[in-house]
Design an enzyme around this catalytic site. Structure first.
Site, PDB file in Angstrom:
ATOM      1  N   LYS A   1       0.838  -1.186   0.000  1.00  0.00           N
ATOM      2  CA  LYS A   1       0.000   0.000   0.000  1.00  0.00           C
ATOM      3  C   LYS A   1       0.881   1.245   0.000  1.00  0.00           C
ATOM      4  O   LYS A   1       1.847   1.337   0.757  1.00  0.00           O
ATOM      5  CB  LYS A   1      -0.903   0.003   1.236  1.00  0.00           C
ATOM      6  CG  LYS A   1      -1.966   1.082   1.212  1.00  0.00           C
ATOM      7  CD  LYS A   1      -2.912   0.914   2.392  1.00  0.00           C
ATOM      8  CE  LYS A   1      -4.017   1.964   2.358  1.00  0.00           C
ATOM      9  NZ  LYS A   1      -4.951   1.813   3.497  1.00  0.00           N
TER      10      LYS A   1
ATOM     11  N   HIS B   1      -8.877  -9.917   5.909  1.00  0.00           N
ATOM     12  CA  HIS B   1      -8.042  -8.800   6.370  1.00  0.00           C
ATOM     13  C   HIS B   1      -7.987  -8.733   7.898  1.00  0.00           C
ATOM     14  O   HIS B   1      -7.055  -8.145   8.460  1.00  0.00           O
ATOM     15  CB  HIS B   1      -8.576  -7.476   5.810  1.00  0.00           C
ATOM     16  CG  HIS B   1      -7.633  -6.323   5.972  1.00  0.00           C
ATOM     17  ND1 HIS B   1      -6.480  -6.191   5.225  1.00  0.00           N
ATOM     18  CD2 HIS B   1      -7.651  -5.258   6.817  1.00  0.00           C
ATOM     19  CE1 HIS B   1      -5.840  -5.097   5.585  1.00  0.00           C
ATOM     20  NE2 HIS B   1      -6.532  -4.511   6.561  1.00  0.00           N
TER      21      HIS B   1
ATOM     22  N   HIS C   1       3.145   0.698   8.335  1.00  0.00           N
ATOM     23  CA  HIS C   1       2.412   1.941   8.585  1.00  0.00           C
ATOM     24  C   HIS C   1       3.357   3.139   8.513  1.00  0.00           C
ATOM     25  O   HIS C   1       4.442   3.126   9.108  1.00  0.00           O
ATOM     26  CB  HIS C   1       1.753   1.917   9.974  1.00  0.00           C
ATOM     27  CG  HIS C   1       0.634   0.938  10.082  1.00  0.00           C
ATOM     28  ND1 HIS C   1       0.216   0.396  11.283  1.00  0.00           N
ATOM     29  CD2 HIS C   1      -0.173   0.395   9.135  1.00  0.00           C
ATOM     30  CE1 HIS C   1      -0.795  -0.424  11.075  1.00  0.00           C
ATOM     31  NE2 HIS C   1      -1.053  -0.449   9.780  1.00  0.00           N
TER      32      HIS C   1
ATOM     33  N   TYR D   1      -4.436  -0.412  17.500  1.00  0.00           N
ATOM     34  CA  TYR D   1      -4.526  -1.781  17.999  1.00  0.00           C
ATOM     35  C   TYR D   1      -4.392  -1.851  19.513  1.00  0.00           C
ATOM     36  O   TYR D   1      -4.751  -2.860  20.122  1.00  0.00           O
ATOM     37  CB  TYR D   1      -3.471  -2.653  17.313  1.00  0.00           C
ATOM     38  CG  TYR D   1      -3.696  -2.759  15.835  1.00  0.00           C
ATOM     39  CD1 TYR D   1      -4.775  -3.477  15.325  1.00  0.00           C
ATOM     40  CD2 TYR D   1      -2.869  -2.101  14.929  1.00  0.00           C
ATOM     41  CE1 TYR D   1      -5.019  -3.547  13.964  1.00  0.00           C
ATOM     42  CE2 TYR D   1      -3.101  -2.163  13.569  1.00  0.00           C
ATOM     43  CZ  TYR D   1      -4.175  -2.885  13.091  1.00  0.00           C
ATOM     44  OH  TYR D   1      -4.417  -2.942  11.747  1.00  0.00           O
TER      45      TYR D   1
END
Length: 446
Positions: free
Chosen positions: A279, A385, A411, A420
């Site tokens: 990503k 996911h 990230h 999280y």
């Protein structure tokens, strides 16, 4: 029309956007380049614009900034006459293609991607061509085209070029207010980006500030499965699907990243997985679960056998990144570039029309995962996911450093990883419910 009038025009057109700031900078530089009084109208045609752009190029100004200057010239023309000269619009498109090619890869590869669906509206085909010239990913192409087709259905009796800003606003608002509850903020941004690309980059129309209903769907915490739930789902999967689950949960891979793994990305001796073009087009390294190594080696040998059969049939080719495909044309048949989770059948590439072997589709794991989830008795609204979310949460529960988890997840901002902490079974310190304390005190008093 003076420079001050242009300044007011662009700020009204796009309030608080960076575009309005750099438009004014480039407009002032054009006035200065032609030594024209700032309180008088500046005549701009293609010849004059090209001379200014050549001057910028001689000064080392990159294509994307020269594109900004050309866009500014088009906006100035729109302010004066209500439309952009097609010749100037062509200059804008050319510079946009150059800028995108410099940023995203080999523009020449787009010439080979000339395969289009049949019976498609002409404007949609033109949009596909522009997206491919600028090396947008195929997933982006599918998403953008989907939104444009929905807009055309929303305005069935209007040609694309004649669709008004009011109709565009109504379409975007309808996405938010529909009976199904409306789309999320990120989906609405994607739809808006698709329509801006169509009208500004393909049709050469400037759109004003699109005021529309805002998405109201709140952000939700990710669904996280317990270790026991994952074990139950894993047991319910067919054996040929378990390895994909193991790598997604064991390495924190996105579903797409797992499906696109190539043989060479599995660094077995190092115990790592090299995730390419994730990503945001970023690469990263994550952990290869030791318990999955034996299955990975077995899978690689299965791929080797199938690849050898493909080569014997004169096939065995896979899709390659643009620059590598041009520089090393024979690499696409080498074993290391083959997909770990290759499709059982070869098929036609939707862009180039070439026949080769792709990786498996999203449904390869998604449908068996849903069945296994139901059979396990788990009532959580989980999808493949969710395995990635579970990976991060369980690492943090086991005491892993949040910066390490951030790198493994890929990230850009640690704030994304910190979400999280909110879904951990034991967030922060070992917090106990006050009700448990109350009940314990009552028991001791008795």
């Amino acid at each position: 029309m003076s420079f001050d009038q242009f300044h007011l025009y662009v700020h009204k057109l796009q309030p608080n956007w960076p575009d309005s700031q750099w438009s004014c900078i480039w407009m002032r530089r054009m006035y200065e380049f032609w030594k024209h009084p700032v309180d008088e109208t500046l005549a701009i045609d293609r010849e004059r614009l090209v001379s200014f752009l050549r001057h910028l190029k001689s000064k080392g100004v990159p294509p994307w900034q020269r594109q900004q200057a050309a866009v500014t010239a088009g906006r100035y023309q729109t302010m004066i006459s209500g439309e952009i000269d097609p010749a100037i619009q062509e200059v804008v498109r050319t510079l946009a293609d150059l800028a995108a090619a410099q940023r995203n890869g080999d523009q020449a590869a787009a010439e080979k991607e000339n395969h289009f669906p049949d019976n498609e509206p002409e404007v949609v085909s033109e949009m596909r061509k522009t997206l491919r010239r600028r090396r947008y990913k195929y997933d982006t192409e599918k998403a953008y085209v989907g939104w444009v087709i929905r807009l055309l259905h929303f305005c069935p009796n209007t040609s694309p070029a004649a669709i008004t800003e009011s109709e565009i606003r109504n379409f975007l608002s309808s996405l938010v207010t529909n009976e199904s509850g409306g789309v999320s903020a990120s989906t609405l941004r994607q739809a808006k980006s698709a329509l801006l690309f169509l009208f500004q980059q393909v049709l050469g129309r400037e759109l004003g500030f699109l005021e529309h209903s805002e998405a109201t769907k709140p952000k939700k915490l990710p669904v996280v499965l317990t270790r026991g739930e994952i074990a139950s789902i894993r047991q319910g999967l067919p054996k040929n699907k378990r390895l994909m689950l193991d790598l997604m949960y064991g390495g924190g891979l996105r579903h797409k990243e797992c499906r696109r793994l190539r043989i060479k990305d599995l660094q077995i001796e190092e115990g790592t997985i090299l995730v390419r073009d994730g990503k945001g087009e970023k690469d990263r390294i994550t952990v290869l679960p030791q318990s999955a190594v034996a299955d990975v080696i077995k899978k690689i040998e299965e791929c080797r056998t199938r690849h050898q059969r493909d080569l014997e049939r004169g096939e065995g080719e896979v899709h390659m990144p643009d620059a590598l495909a041009r520089k090393y044309p024979s690499e696409s048949r080498r074993f290391g570039w083959q997909w770990l989770f290759a499709s059982p059948k070869t098929r036609t590439d939707p862009r180039s029309g070439r026949h080769w072997r792709h990786h498996v589709s999203e449904d390869y794991l998604a449908k068996p995962f849903t069945r296994a989830l139901q059979e396990s008795g788990c009532v959580k609204n989980a999808v493949p996911h969710s395995l990635r979310h579970s990976f991060a949460t369980h690492l943090l529960e086991d005491g892993a450093d949040i910066r390490t988890v951030q790198e493994l997840m890929g990230h850009a901002d640690v704030k994304t990883t910190m979400i999280y902490l909110h879904v951990m079974n034991r967030p922060g310190l070992s917090v106990r419910s006050p009700l448990d304390r109350l009940n314990r005190d009552n028991e001791e008093a008795e």
